[in-house]
Design a protein around this motif. Structure first.
Motif, PDB file in Angstrom:
ATOM      1  N   VAL A 168       0.836  -1.200   0.000  1.00 59.47           N
ATOM      2  CA  VAL A 168       0.000   0.000   0.000  1.00 59.47           C
ATOM      3  C   VAL A 168       0.872   1.252   0.000  1.00 59.47           C
ATOM      4  N   VAL A 169       1.872   1.288   0.856  1.00 58.16           N
ATOM      5  CA  VAL A 169       2.763   2.449   0.932  1.00 58.16           C
ATOM      6  C   VAL A 169       3.549   2.602  -0.368  1.00 58.16           C
ATOM      7  N   ARG A 170       3.989   1.486  -0.947  1.00 59.23           N
ATOM      8  CA  ARG A 170       4.737   1.546  -2.210  1.00 59.23           C
ATOM      9  C   ARG A 170       3.849   2.077  -3.338  1.00 59.23           C
ATOM     10  N   LEU A 171       2.613   1.593  -3.426  1.00 59.21           N
ATOM     11  CA  LEU A 171       1.689   2.089  -4.456  1.00 59.21           C
ATOM     12  C   LEU A 171       1.423   3.580  -4.291  1.00 59.21           C
ATOM     13  N   ALA A 172       1.286   4.020  -3.052  1.00 61.50           N
ATOM     14  CA  ALA A 172       1.017   5.436  -2.797  1.00 61.50           C
ATOM     15  C   ALA A 172       2.211   6.308  -3.179  1.00 61.50           C
ATOM     16  N   LYS A 173       3.421   5.831  -2.920  1.00 60.82           N
ATOM     17  CA  LYS A 173       4.610   6.623  -3.238  1.00 60.82           C
ATOM     18  C   LYS A 173       4.896   6.635  -4.736  1.00 60.82           C
ATOM     19  N   GLU A 174       4.665   5.523  -5.416  1.00 62.94           N
ATOM     20  CA  GLU A 174       4.935   5.451  -6.846  1.00 62.94           C
ATOM     21  C   GLU A 174       3.844   6.127  -7.680  1.00 62.94           C
ATOM     22  N   ASN A 175       2.645   6.277  -7.116  1.00 63.77           N
ATOM     23  CA  ASN A 175       1.525   6.892  -7.821  1.00 63.77           C
ATOM     24  C   ASN A 175       0.930   7.981  -6.931  1.00 63.77           C
ATOM     25  N   PRO A 176       1.537   9.157  -6.887  1.00 58.03           N
ATOM     26  CA  PRO A 176       1.097  10.182  -5.936  1.00 58.03           C
ATOM     27  C   PRO A 176      -0.303  10.719  -6.190  1.00 58.03           C
ATOM     28  N   GLN A 177      -0.857  10.531  -7.380  1.00 57.28           N
ATOM     29  CA  GLN A 177      -2.195  11.036  -7.672  1.00 57.28           C
ATOM     30  C   GLN A 177      -3.292  10.068  -7.221  1.00 57.28           C
ATOM     31  N   TRP A 178      -2.925   8.878  -6.810  1.00 60.17           N
ATOM     32  CA  TRP A 178      -3.918   7.898  -6.394  1.00 60.17           C
ATOM     33  C   TRP A 178      -4.326   8.150  -4.947  1.00 60.17           C
ATOM     34  N   GLY A 179      -5.618   8.085  -4.685  1.00 63.10           N
ATOM     35  CA  GLY A 179      -6.127   8.174  -3.331  1.00 63.10           C
ATOM     36  C   GLY A 179      -6.294   6.775  -2.753  1.00 63.10           C
ATOM     37  N   HIS A 180      -6.817   6.707  -1.538  1.00 67.26           N
ATOM     38  CA  HIS A 180      -6.940   5.403  -0.879  1.00 67.26           C
ATOM     39  C   HIS A 180      -7.947   4.502  -1.578  1.00 67.26           C
ATOM     40  N   ARG A 181      -8.976   5.071  -2.204  1.00 66.19           N
ATOM     41  CA  ARG A 181      -9.967   4.234  -2.900  1.00 66.19           C
ATOM     42  C   ARG A 181      -9.368   3.598  -4.150  1.00 66.19           C
ATOM     43  N   ARG A 182      -8.546   4.326  -4.872  1.00 67.42           N
ATOM     44  CA  ARG A 182      -7.914   3.767  -6.070  1.00 67.42           C
ATOM     45  C   ARG A 182      -6.944   2.662  -5.676  1.00 67.42           C
ATOM     46  N   ILE A 183      -6.167   2.882  -4.631  1.00 62.21           N
ATOM     47  CA  ILE A 183      -5.237   1.850  -4.166  1.00 62.21           C
ATOM     48  C   ILE A 183      -6.010   0.620  -3.713  1.00 62.21           C
ATOM     49  N   HIS A 184      -7.129   0.831  -3.026  1.00 62.13           N
ATOM     50  CA  HIS A 184      -7.973  -0.277  -2.597  1.00 62.13           C
ATOM     51  C   HIS A 184      -8.462  -1.077  -3.807  1.00 62.13           C
ATOM     52  N   GLY A 185      -8.879  -0.383  -4.859  1.00 59.82           N
ATOM     53  CA  GLY A 185      -9.335  -1.054  -6.068  1.00 59.82           C
ATOM     54  C   GLY A 185      -8.250  -1.878  -6.728  1.00 59.82           C
ATOM     55  N   GLU A 186      -7.027  -1.339  -6.744  1.00 56.32           N
ATOM     56  CA  GLU A 186      -5.914  -2.082  -7.331  1.00 56.32           C
ATOM     57  C   GLU A 186      -5.592  -3.328  -6.509  1.00 56.32           C
ATOM     58  N   LEU A 187      -5.699  -3.238  -5.189  1.00 55.61           N
ATOM     59  CA  LEU A 187      -5.452  -4.415  -4.351  1.00 55.61           C
ATOM     60  C   LEU A 187      -6.518  -5.482  -4.572  1.00 55.61           C
ATOM     61  N   ILE A 188      -7.762  -5.053  -4.769  1.00 49.30           N
ATOM     62  CA  ILE A 188      -8.840  -6.011  -5.043  1.00 49.30           C
ATOM     63  C   ILE A 188      -8.565  -6.739  -6.361  1.00 49.30           C
ATOM     64  N   LYS A 189      -8.086  -5.983  -7.376  1.00 45.65           N
ATOM     65  CA  LYS A 189      -7.753  -6.592  -8.667  1.00 45.65           C
ATOM     66  C   LYS A 189      -6.653  -7.637  -8.518  1.00 45.65           C
ATOM     67  N   LEU A 190      -5.751  -7.418  -7.552  1.00 47.07           N
ATOM     68  CA  LEU A 190      -4.666  -8.378  -7.311  1.00 47.07           C
ATOM     69  C   LEU A 190      -5.107  -9.563  -6.456  1.00 47.07           C
ATOM     70  N   GLY A 191      -6.359  -9.537  -5.989  1.00 44.94           N
ATOM     71  CA  GLY A 191      -6.880 -10.646  -5.201  1.00 44.94           C
ATOM     72  C   GLY A 191      -6.658 -10.523  -3.708  1.00 44.94           C
ATOM     73  N   MET A 192      -6.281  -9.353  -3.258  1.00 43.60           N
ATOM     74  CA  MET A 192      -6.060  -9.148  -1.821  1.00 43.60           C
ATOM     75  C   MET A 192      -7.327  -8.563  -1.215  1.00 43.60           C
ATOM     76  N   SER A 193      -7.809  -9.202  -0.174  1.00 44.41           N
ATOM     77  CA  SER A 193      -9.028  -8.709   0.453  1.00 44.41           C
ATOM     78  C   SER A 193      -8.664  -7.826   1.634  1.00 44.41           C
TER      79      SER A 193
END
Length: 118
Positions: free
Chosen positions: A26-51
């Motif tokens: 989560v922290v890595r995604l936030a640092k590499e994609n500064p325009q993403w908010g917590h909902r977008r990161i949550h969506g990407e984690l769901i796509k990866l199969g992480m609940s």
């Protein structure tokens, strides 16, 4: 009797902690994609199969000192509208029924830069 009431092997109360690898991701995604908010990161984690819950992602970002939603350092909405008022048009399409039962269609344009107080 001592074994019956021994609580050392029982689960601690409360929600179990989030897996460390998920928190690091989560922290890595936030640092590499500064325009993403917590909902977008949550969506990407769901796509990866992480609940993981969206609120959990928000808490991880807050604990890491990262703003959960991107803050834009631009003008406020009022400042933007004031600066752009001359170029903003409001358009409305309506109909008017007359006394003689005729219907008149009207298209109205209002330029916000020319509207004044009466």
């Amino acid at each position: 009797m001592a074994r019956k009431y021994d609580t050392s092997k029982r689960r601690k109360p409360g929600r179990p902690p989030t897996n460390r690898c998920i928190a690091r991701l989560v922290v890595r995604l936030a640092k590499e994609n500064p325009q993403w908010g917590h909902r977008r990161i949550h969506g990407e984690l769901i796509k990866l199969g992480m609940s993981v819950a969206s609120s959990t992602v928000w808490e991880i970002l807050r604990a890491a000192g990262i703003d959960p939603a991107p803050r834009r350092s631009g003008p406020t909405w009022r400042q933007f509208l004031t600066a752009q008022a001359a170029g903003i048009l409001a358009v409305d399409f309506l109909h008017v029924d007359t006394v003689l039962l005729k219907r008149i269609y009207v298209l109205v344009f209002i330029e916000h830069g020319t509207v004044g107080c009466i």
